[in-house]
Write a protein that holds these residues in place. Structure first.
Motif, mmCIF file in Angstrom:
data_model
loop_
_atom_site.group_PDB
_atom_site.id
_atom_site.type_symbol
_atom_site.label_atom_id
_atom_site.label_comp_id
_atom_site.label_asym_id
_atom_site.label_seq_id
_atom_site.Cartn_x
_atom_site.Cartn_y
_atom_site.Cartn_z
ATOM 1 N N ASP A 126 0.828 -1.214 0.000
ATOM 2 C CA ASP A 126 0.000 0.000 0.000
ATOM 3 C C ASP A 126 0.859 1.260 0.000
ATOM 4 O O ASP A 126 0.529 2.250 -0.658
ATOM 5 C CB ASP A 126 -0.914 0.015 1.231
ATOM 6 N N GLU A 127 1.974 1.223 0.746
ATOM 7 C CA GLU A 127 2.836 2.405 0.829
ATOM 8 C C GLU A 127 3.456 2.721 -0.530
ATOM 9 O O GLU A 127 3.632 3.884 -0.895
ATOM 10 C CB GLU A 127 3.917 2.181 1.890
ATOM 11 N N ALA A 128 3.782 1.686 -1.305
ATOM 12 C CA ALA A 128 4.357 1.895 -2.641
ATOM 13 C C ALA A 128 3.344 2.582 -3.559
ATOM 14 O O ALA A 128 3.695 3.449 -4.357
ATOM 15 C CB ALA A 128 4.808 0.568 -3.245
ATOM 16 N N ALA A 129 2.080 2.185 -3.422
ATOM 17 C CA ALA A 129 1.025 2.813 -4.231
ATOM 18 C C ALA A 129 0.834 4.274 -3.827
ATOM 19 O O ALA A 129 0.655 5.154 -4.684
ATOM 20 C CB ALA A 129 -0.284 2.047 -4.078
ATOM 21 N N ILE A 130 0.893 4.539 -2.518
ATOM 22 C CA ILE A 130 0.777 5.927 -2.035
ATOM 23 C C ILE A 130 1.940 6.759 -2.571
ATOM 24 O O ILE A 130 1.758 7.896 -3.023
ATOM 25 C CB ILE A 130 0.751 5.959 -0.484
ATOM 26 N N PHE A 131 3.139 6.193 -2.561
ATOM 27 C CA PHE A 131 4.319 6.899 -3.067
ATOM 28 C C PHE A 131 4.199 7.145 -4.571
ATOM 29 O O PHE A 131 4.569 8.224 -5.063
ATOM 30 C CB PHE A 131 5.583 6.098 -2.754
ATOM 31 N N ALA A 132 3.665 6.163 -5.314
ATOM 32 C CA ALA A 132 3.444 6.354 -6.755
ATOM 33 C C ALA A 132 2.507 7.539 -6.983
ATOM 34 O O ALA A 132 2.698 8.337 -7.910
ATOM 35 C CB ALA A 132 2.869 5.083 -7.377
ATOM 36 N N GLY A 133 1.494 7.674 -6.114
ATOM 37 C CA GLY A 133 0.587 8.820 -6.195
ATOM 38 C C GLY A 133 1.300 10.124 -5.896
ATOM 39 O O GLY A 133 1.046 11.150 -6.550
ATOM 40 N N ASP A 134 2.229 10.092 -4.931
ATOM 41 C CA ASP A 134 3.011 11.294 -4.606
ATOM 42 C C ASP A 134 3.890 11.706 -5.794
ATOM 43 O O ASP A 134 4.043 12.902 -6.079
ATOM 44 C CB ASP A 134 3.897 11.032 -3.382
ATOM 45 N N LEU A 135 4.476 10.716 -6.474
ATOM 46 C CA LEU A 135 5.310 11.016 -7.644
ATOM 47 C C LEU A 135 4.457 11.627 -8.759
ATOM 48 O O LEU A 135 4.890 12.562 -9.444
ATOM 49 C CB LEU A 135 6.000 9.747 -8.154
ATOM 50 N N PHE A 136 3.246 11.096 -8.944
ATOM 51 C CA PHE A 136 2.365 11.656 -9.970
ATOM 52 C C PHE A 136 2.044 13.120 -9.661
ATOM 53 O O PHE A 136 2.076 13.978 -10.549
ATOM 54 C CB PHE A 136 1.067 10.847 -10.070
ATOM 55 N N LYS A 137 1.771 13.429 -8.397
ATOM 56 C CA LYS A 137 1.504 14.828 -8.011
ATOM 57 C C LYS A 137 2.736 15.692 -8.275
ATOM 58 O O LYS A 137 2.627 16.834 -8.734
ATOM 59 C CB LYS A 137 1.116 14.901 -6.532
ATOM 60 N N MET A 138 3.912 15.147 -7.958
ATOM 61 C CA MET A 138 5.163 15.883 -8.164
ATOM 62 C C MET A 138 5.342 16.233 -9.646
ATOM 63 O O MET A 138 5.624 17.387 -10.000
ATOM 64 C CB MET A 138 6.344 15.033 -7.678
ATOM 65 N N TYR A 139 5.151 15.242 -10.502
ATOM 66 C CA TYR A 139 5.311 15.491 -11.942
ATOM 67 C C TYR A 139 4.210 16.410 -12.477
ATOM 68 O O TYR A 139 4.459 17.227 -13.367
ATOM 69 C CB TYR A 139 5.334 14.176 -12.721
ATOM 70 N N SER A 140 3.007 16.272 -11.939
ATOM 71 C CA SER A 140 1.901 17.143 -12.380
ATOM 72 C C SER A 140 2.225 18.604 -12.103
ATOM 73 O O SER A 140 2.036 19.476 -12.965
ATOM 74 C CB SER A 140 0.596 16.757 -11.660
ATOM 75 N N LYS A 141 2.744 18.869 -10.896
ATOM 76 C CA LYS A 141 3.085 20.249 -10.528
ATOM 77 C C LYS A 141 4.275 20.759 -11.346
ATOM 78 O O LYS A 141 4.311 21.923 -11.748
ATOM 79 C CB LYS A 141 3.386 20.327 -9.029
ATOM 80 N N TYR A 142 5.247 19.868 -11.589
ATOM 81 C CA TYR A 142 6.401 20.267 -12.404
ATOM 82 C C TYR A 142 5.961 20.609 -13.829
ATOM 83 O O TYR A 142 6.364 21.643 -14.383
ATOM 84 C CB TYR A 142 7.436 19.140 -12.432
ATOM 85 N N CYS A 143 5.122 19.757 -14.410
ATOM 86 C CA CYS A 143 4.642 20.000 -15.773
ATOM 87 C C CYS A 143 3.838 21.297 -15.853
ATOM 88 O O CYS A 143 3.942 22.047 -16.827
ATOM 89 C CB CYS A 143 3.796 18.819 -16.258
ATOM 90 N N GLU A 144 3.055 21.559 -14.818
ATOM 91 C CA GLU A 144 2.277 22.803 -14.767
ATOM 92 C C GLU A 144 3.211 24.012 -14.768
ATOM 93 O O GLU A 144 2.967 25.007 -15.454
ATOM 94 C CB GLU A 144 1.394 22.807 -13.525
ATOM 95 N N SER A 145 4.320 23.911 -14.017
ATOM 96 C CA SER A 145 5.272 25.022 -13.950
ATOM 97 C C SER A 145 5.972 25.243 -15.295
ATOM 98 O O SER A 145 6.422 26.351 -15.594
ATOM 99 C CB SER A 145 6.325 24.761 -12.864
ATOM 100 N N LYS A 146 6.050 24.187 -16.124
ATOM 101 C CA LYS A 146 6.687 24.285 -17.439
ATOM 102 C C LYS A 146 5.701 24.700 -18.531
ATOM 103 O O LYS A 146 6.101 24.921 -19.676
ATOM 104 C CB LYS A 146 7.308 22.932 -17.828
ATOM 105 N N GLY A 147 4.428 24.760 -18.180
ATOM 106 C CA GLY A 147 3.415 25.092 -19.177
ATOM 107 C C GLY A 147 3.043 23.911 -20.049
ATOM 108 O O GLY A 147 2.479 24.079 -21.136
ATOM 109 N N TRP A 148 3.354 22.694 -19.583
ATOM 110 C CA TRP A 148 3.011 21.482 -20.327
ATOM 111 C C TRP A 148 1.634 20.989 -19.900
ATOM 112 O O TRP A 148 1.190 21.238 -18.785
ATOM 113 C CB TRP A 148 4.028 20.380 -20.060
#
Length: 369
Positions: A126-148
């Motif tokens: 379960d913790e690995a799945a939660i971490f995968a969700g955290d990584l998705f949020k991280m990339y989502s915010k990064y992509c938003e900052s790049k205008g992607w």
């Protein structure tokens, strides 16, 4: 000698730029989409190199002119201006030479493409799945900052939150060339939300970043694709559960690297619009086949550059996220920072910049420029 050596490498650049400039306006070339796309990419690369070459030649001329004035001129004002010109041009020259050397290294043709990103929870339940969700949020915010822009293609939620698997497409400028450094195993060390005794656990998630294939990159016989439709599950109101908007494609494909025919199964439930889901499932199919067909190319890079930071090896442990210490460590370049919260909020550009610098250094060394 170094200047002459670099100038000799630049011979013919402007002539080729002029030739390509003409070719991309030729109706015969424009009608051949594969060739046209290849030439337009070459045009963009040559345009940068041509501009840098002209500036470089101009700087060398300025240096030569200033030296000549200092050797022959007795007027103090003239000598003062010549000295200033010489100092400015000499100071600007090294950085321009390094830039030209990098531009002379053939760019990875994949870099300019959009990307398909797959994140999967690994060891850790379960913790690995939660971490995968955290990584998705991280990339989502990064992509938003790049205008992607991001479009989620499919996902499988974890029982305690996060995702067992999530696949999304990223569209923008030079997406794959930036995100390719994220491929690999990401490890997290923290006290999981599911832990009752406060013990630190180690879990992992894998990230795969693939260049999105365009229609003419791979050949697919769309008549042989078998389509199924089904009702999507999850949030989205009554329409999601009552209308068969989800699509599933099956395609038999012969792997040219192994000679084995295999069935490819892809599902897409991203939108409530069935045609859009079909279009995105097709895009994933093209990318999957393109990735498989280019595996030999990726393996070749990995074998030639043992220390290269972006080999495409998805089994390599590339980064550790240590929550008790607030530390991020990228193991490929021994990069460590202590701003974990900002990093998880999408502030990952500095790490990527360091990876790009490390890779460029390896490329320069390999090309002996």
């Amino acid at each position: 000698m170094a200047e002459n050596s670099l100038l000799s490498r630049l011979e013919g650049i402007e002539a080729r730029f002029a030739e390509v400039s003409t070719l991309i306006t030729d109706p015969d070339v424009i009608s051949d989409m594969k060739r046209y796309v290849k030439l337009t990419k070459e045009y963009k690369d040559l345009e940068k190199l041509t501009q840098a070459t002209r500036k470089y030649k101009n700087l060398l001329d300025n240096i030569q002119e200033a030296k000549s004035i200092l050797d022959t001129e007795s007027d103090d004002d003239m000598r003062s201006m010549a000295k200033e010109q010489l100092d400015e041009a000499s100071a600007e020259l090294p950085a321009l030479e390094e830039n030209i050397k990098l531009l002379l290294i053939p760019a990875d043709p994949e870099d300019a493409k959009n990307a398909i990103v797959e994140i999967r929870g690994g060891t850790g339940g379960d913790e690995a799945a939660i971490f995968a969700g955290d990584l998705f949020k991280m990339y989502s915010k990064y992509c938003e900052s790049k205008g992607w822009s991001i479009a989620v293609t499919s996902f499988n939620e974890g029982t305690a939150g996060g995702y067992k698997e999530i696949v999304f497409a990223v569209t923008g400028d030079n997406v794959y060339g930036t995100l390719k450094y994220e491929s690999g195993v990401h490890r997290v060390q923290r006290v999981p939300a599911t832990e009752t005794q406060g013990r630190v656990h180690t879990s992992a998630a894998t990230v795969a970043v693939l260049p999105e294939a365009e229609e003419f990159d791979v050949e697919i016989n769309e008549g042989e694709i078998k389509w199924d439709t089904f009702r999507s599950g999850g949030a989205g109101g009554q329409n999601v559960n009552k209308v068969e908007s989800g699509v599933r494609l099956r395609y038999m494909w012969k792997n040219p690297n192994t000679g084995v025919t295999e069935e490819i199964l892809i599902e897409c439930t991203e939108t409530r619009d069935q045609p859009k889901n079909k279009e995105r499932a097709l895009s994933r199919l093209r990318t999957f086949i393109y990735d498989k067909e280019h595996q030999k190319y990726i393996d070749d890079i990995a074998s030639r550059r043992k220390t290269m930071v972006s080999t495409g090896d998805r089994s390599a442990k590339i980064r550790t996220y240590n929550y008790p210490q607030g530390r991020i460590t990228d193991h490929r370049i021994n990069y460590t920072i202590y701003n974990l919260q900002a990093f998880m909020d999408g502030d990952i550009q500095d790490c990527i910049d360091h990876l790009i610098i490390a890779e460029n250094a390896e490329k320069l060394k390999e090309s002996e420029l």
